[in-house]
Write an enzyme that holds these catalytic residues in place. Structure first.
Site, PDB file in Angstrom:
ATOM      1  N   HIS A   1       0.827  -1.298   0.095  1.00  0.00           N
ATOM      2  CA  HIS A   1      -0.047  -0.051  -0.053  1.00  0.00           C
ATOM      3  C   HIS A   1       1.090   1.247   0.021  1.00  0.00           C
ATOM      4  O   HIS A   1       1.943   1.404   0.782  1.00  0.00           O
ATOM      5  CB  HIS A   1      -0.857   0.026   1.376  1.00  0.00           C
ATOM      6  CG  HIS A   1      -1.737  -1.395   1.400  1.00  0.00           C
ATOM      7  ND1 HIS A   1      -2.904  -1.425   0.457  1.00  0.00           N
ATOM      8  CD2 HIS A   1      -1.653  -2.294   2.108  1.00  0.00           C
ATOM      9  CE1 HIS A   1      -3.355  -2.545   0.555  1.00  0.00           C
ATOM     10  NE2 HIS A   1      -2.996  -3.079   1.600  1.00  0.00           N
TER      11      HIS A   1
ATOM     12  N   HIS B   1      -0.440  -6.804  -5.219  1.00  0.00           N
ATOM     13  CA  HIS B   1      -0.273  -8.014  -4.569  1.00  0.00           C
ATOM     14  C   HIS B   1       0.428  -8.888  -5.632  1.00  0.00           C
ATOM     15  O   HIS B   1       0.195  -9.211  -6.788  1.00  0.00           O
ATOM     16  CB  HIS B   1      -1.590  -8.475  -4.279  1.00  0.00           C
ATOM     17  CG  HIS B   1      -1.916 -10.140  -4.192  1.00  0.00           C
ATOM     18  ND1 HIS B   1      -2.399 -10.834  -5.160  1.00  0.00           N
ATOM     19  CD2 HIS B   1      -1.602 -10.750  -2.974  1.00  0.00           C
ATOM     20  CE1 HIS B   1      -2.408 -12.027  -4.899  1.00  0.00           C
ATOM     21  NE2 HIS B   1      -1.908 -11.935  -3.544  1.00  0.00           N
TER      22      HIS B   1
ATOM     23  N   ASN C   1       1.617 -13.242  -4.961  1.00  0.00           N
ATOM     24  CA  ASN C   1       2.105 -14.605  -4.272  1.00  0.00           C
ATOM     25  C   ASN C   1       2.246 -15.563  -5.201  1.00  0.00           C
ATOM     26  O   ASN C   1       1.652 -15.674  -6.137  1.00  0.00           O
ATOM     27  CB  ASN C   1       1.091 -14.977  -2.930  1.00  0.00           C
ATOM     28  CG  ASN C   1      -0.203 -15.559  -3.834  1.00  0.00           C
ATOM     29  OD1 ASN C   1      -0.271 -16.754  -3.793  1.00  0.00           O
ATOM     30  ND2 ASN C   1      -1.176 -14.944  -4.005  1.00  0.00           N
ATOM     31  N   THR C   2       3.108 -16.595  -4.780  1.00  0.00           N
ATOM     32  CA  THR C   2       3.486 -17.993  -5.337  1.00  0.00           C
ATOM     33  C   THR C   2       3.622 -18.993  -4.339  1.00  0.00           C
ATOM     34  O   THR C   2       3.969 -18.568  -3.193  1.00  0.00           O
ATOM     35  CB  THR C   2       4.675 -17.999  -6.259  1.00  0.00           C
ATOM     36  OG1 THR C   2       5.632 -17.427  -5.635  1.00  0.00           O
ATOM     37  CG2 THR C   2       4.269 -17.148  -7.707  1.00  0.00           C
ATOM     38  N   ARG C   3       3.131 -20.200  -4.465  1.00  0.00           N
ATOM     39  CA  ARG C   3       3.261 -21.269  -3.518  1.00  0.00           C
ATOM     40  C   ARG C   3       3.112 -22.596  -4.074  1.00  0.00           C
ATOM     41  O   ARG C   3       2.921 -22.858  -5.217  1.00  0.00           O
ATOM     42  CB  ARG C   3       1.939 -20.945  -2.651  1.00  0.00           C
ATOM     43  CG  ARG C   3       0.603 -21.323  -3.548  1.00  0.00           C
ATOM     44  CD  ARG C   3      -0.714 -20.826  -2.527  1.00  0.00           C
ATOM     45  NE  ARG C   3      -1.840 -20.982  -3.468  1.00  0.00           N
ATOM     46  CZ  ARG C   3      -2.352 -19.936  -4.047  1.00  0.00           C
ATOM     47  NH1 ARG C   3      -1.597 -18.876  -4.165  1.00  0.00           N
ATOM     48  NH2 ARG C   3      -3.344 -20.263  -4.891  1.00  0.00           N
TER      49      ARG C   3
ATOM     50  N   HIS D   1       0.551  -5.802 -17.255  1.00  0.00           N
ATOM     51  CA  HIS D   1      -0.197  -7.235 -18.185  1.00  0.00           C
ATOM     52  C   HIS D   1       1.045  -7.541 -19.085  1.00  0.00           C
ATOM     53  O   HIS D   1       0.980  -8.693 -19.247  1.00  0.00           O
ATOM     54  CB  HIS D   1      -1.506  -6.746 -18.611  1.00  0.00           C
ATOM     55  CG  HIS D   1      -2.501  -6.778 -17.545  1.00  0.00           C
ATOM     56  ND1 HIS D   1      -3.072  -7.798 -17.664  1.00  0.00           N
ATOM     57  CD2 HIS D   1      -3.272  -5.850 -16.981  1.00  0.00           C
ATOM     58  CE1 HIS D   1      -4.223  -7.739 -16.598  1.00  0.00           C
ATOM     59  NE2 HIS D   1      -4.140  -6.748 -16.328  1.00  0.00           N
TER      60      HIS D   1
ATOM     61  N   HIS E   1     -20.538  -8.656  -3.892  1.00  0.00           N
ATOM     62  CA  HIS E   1     -21.395  -7.758  -2.972  1.00  0.00           C
ATOM     63  C   HIS E   1     -21.261  -6.337  -3.588  1.00  0.00           C
ATOM     64  O   HIS E   1     -22.237  -5.482  -3.397  1.00  0.00           O
ATOM     65  CB  HIS E   1     -21.308  -7.959  -1.794  1.00  0.00           C
ATOM     66  CG  HIS E   1     -20.065  -7.526  -1.109  1.00  0.00           C
ATOM     67  ND1 HIS E   1     -18.881  -8.348  -0.775  1.00  0.00           N
ATOM     68  CD2 HIS E   1     -19.556  -6.102  -0.692  1.00  0.00           C
ATOM     69  CE1 HIS E   1     -17.940  -7.306  -0.461  1.00  0.00           C
ATOM     70  NE2 HIS E   1     -18.305  -6.177  -0.216  1.00  0.00           N
TER      71      HIS E   1
ATOM     72  N   GLY F   1      -4.335 -22.212  11.576  1.00  0.00           N
ATOM     73  CA  GLY F   1      -3.647 -21.849  12.753  1.00  0.00           C
ATOM     74  C   GLY F   1      -2.394 -21.201  12.779  1.00  0.00           C
ATOM     75  O   GLY F   1      -1.452 -21.165  13.782  1.00  0.00           O
TER      76      GLY F   1
END
Length: 306
Positions: A132, A142, A144-146, A176, A206, A289
Site C-alpha cells: 500500500h 499484490h 504470491n506464489t506457493r 499485463h 457484493h 492456525g
C-alpha cells in the site's frame, strides 16, 4: 488442472522438491525486500523525503499443530511509514500438519483427492506480498506464489494483480505485458487463461466490481511435470519487480490532492472487504492456525468506507 497428476518422488514425500521450492520463495523474498528498500533510498524529493528511508522490520512466525507441536513457520517482513510505501509486507512461510475437516471439505470441492479425509497431511510453502503506497497515484499491488503438497497430490498456485485507485492505462498495459511475457515463455495459452481466472477470482460479488485492474491468477497447477511447473512459478516471481517497479518510479513524484487521498482510502476499504470475505489464502491461514498477524498482513494501514 487438479493436483493429483505427476509422479511422486522420494517415496511420495518429494523432500528435495519441497526444499528447493521453499529456498526459492525465501530467495525471492530477499530480492524484493532489497529492491523496495533501494526504492526508499532513492526517493529524495516529495512530501516524505525528510524521513529516514523505510526499512523492513522482521520477525519469525510459527504455526502450532492441534496437539501443540511445532508445525513450521516463516518470516514476516513489514515496512511502515516509508517515503514511498505506507505499508508493505513480504512474508514467506513453510508449514505442515494435518488439515481440519473444513479445510479438507473446501479442498475436495475443487480437486479430485481421494483419500484426503483418511490422510489429511499437508505441506505448504510460499511467498505473499501486498504493498500500500503513500502516493495515491501509485497503485497498490499484490503477488504470491506457493507450492502445496499432500500424500494424494501436489500443485502450484499464485499470481499478481494491480490495484490502482487512480488508473493510468499505460501502467495497466505495462503490468499485463510483463506478466504475459513471463507466461508466454512457458505456454502460449497461460496468459489468457490465467488473466481470465484473475478477473473472476478478484471480483467482489457484493460490490459488483473487480477490486483492481487484474493480472494473472492460477491454482491447482500440476501438468505432471514438476520441473516445468516450478520453473513457471519462478518466472511469475521474477516478473513481479519488472512489472511493478517502473510504475512506482513513474508515479512516485506525481502531486496529489486531498480528494486523491480520499479516493485512495475508500478504494482500500474495497481491498479490505475482499481480503476478509473472499480471499482463499486468508481463510486457509486462519483456519489452519497460522500466525494471524502474518495472515492479515495484507490489510491496509488506513481505510475508509463511504
Amino acid at each position: 488442472m487438479n493436483g493429483t497428476g505427476g509422479a511422486m518422488a522420494d517415496g511420495g514425500t518429494m523432500a528435495e522438491e519441497k526444499a528447493r521450492a521453499a529456498a526459492w520463495f525465501r530467495e525471492l523474498r530477499d530480492r524484493i525486500v532489497a529492491a523496495f528498500e533501494a526504492l526508499e533510498d532513492s526517493q529524495t524529493t516529495g512530501p516524505f523525503a525528510d524521513r529516514a528511508p523505510g526499512r523492513f522490520e522482521m520477525r519469525e512466525t510459527r504455526r502450532r499443530g492441534e496437539d501443540g507441536s511445532d508445525a513450521g513457520g516463516g518470516l514476516m517482513s513489514v515496512m511502515r511509514g516509508g517515503r514511498v510505501f505506507e505499508k508493505v509486507g513480504v512474508n514467506v512461510s513453510t508449514v505442515h500438519g494435518r488439515l481440519g475437516p473444513r479445510a479438507v471439505q473446501a479442498m475436495a470441492a475443487r480437486r479430485d483427492l481421494p483419500g484426503m479425509s483418511e490422510d489429511p497431511r499437508f505441506w505448504a510453502s510460499g511467498i505473499s506480498l501486498v504493498a500500500h503506497m503513500q502516493n495515491p497515484h501509485i497503485p497498490a499491488v499484490h503477488m504470491n506464489t506457493r507450492m502445496f503438497w499432500t500424500p494424494h497430490g501436489w500443485w502450484f498456485g499464485g499470481g499478481a494483480d494491480l490495484n490502482p485507485c487512480i488508473e493510468y492505462a499505460e501502467d495497466t498495459a505495462h503490468f499485463h505485458a510483463t506478466l504475459k511475457a513471463a507466461c508466454d515463455a512457458h505456454d502460449g495459452g497461460y496468459y489468457e487463461r490465467f488473466r481470465a481466472w484473475a478477473d473472476e477470482y478478484f471480483f467482489i460479488p457484493h460490490r459488483g466490481r473487480a477490486r483492481g485492474v487484474g493480472g494473472i491468477f492460477y491454482d491447482d497447477l500440476n501438468t505432471g511435470d514438476w520441473e516445468a511447473d516450478f520453473a513457471f512459478t519462478q518466472a511469475v516471481g521474477r516478473a513481479f519487480l519488472p512489472a511493478f517497479l517502473p510504475i512506482a518510479e513513474r508515479r512516485r513524484n506525481t502531486p496529489w490532492t486531498d480528494a486523491d487521498r480520499e479516493t485512495q482510502l475508500v478504494h482500500r476499504g474495497l481491498y479490505a472487504e475482499y481480503n476478509l470475505v473472499y480471499d482463499r489464502g486468508t481463510k486457509f491461514g486462519l483456519e489452519t492456525g497460522h500466525d494471524p498477524e502474518a495472515v492479515l498482513m495484507s490489510l491496509p494501514p488506513v481505510a475508509k468506507w463511504p
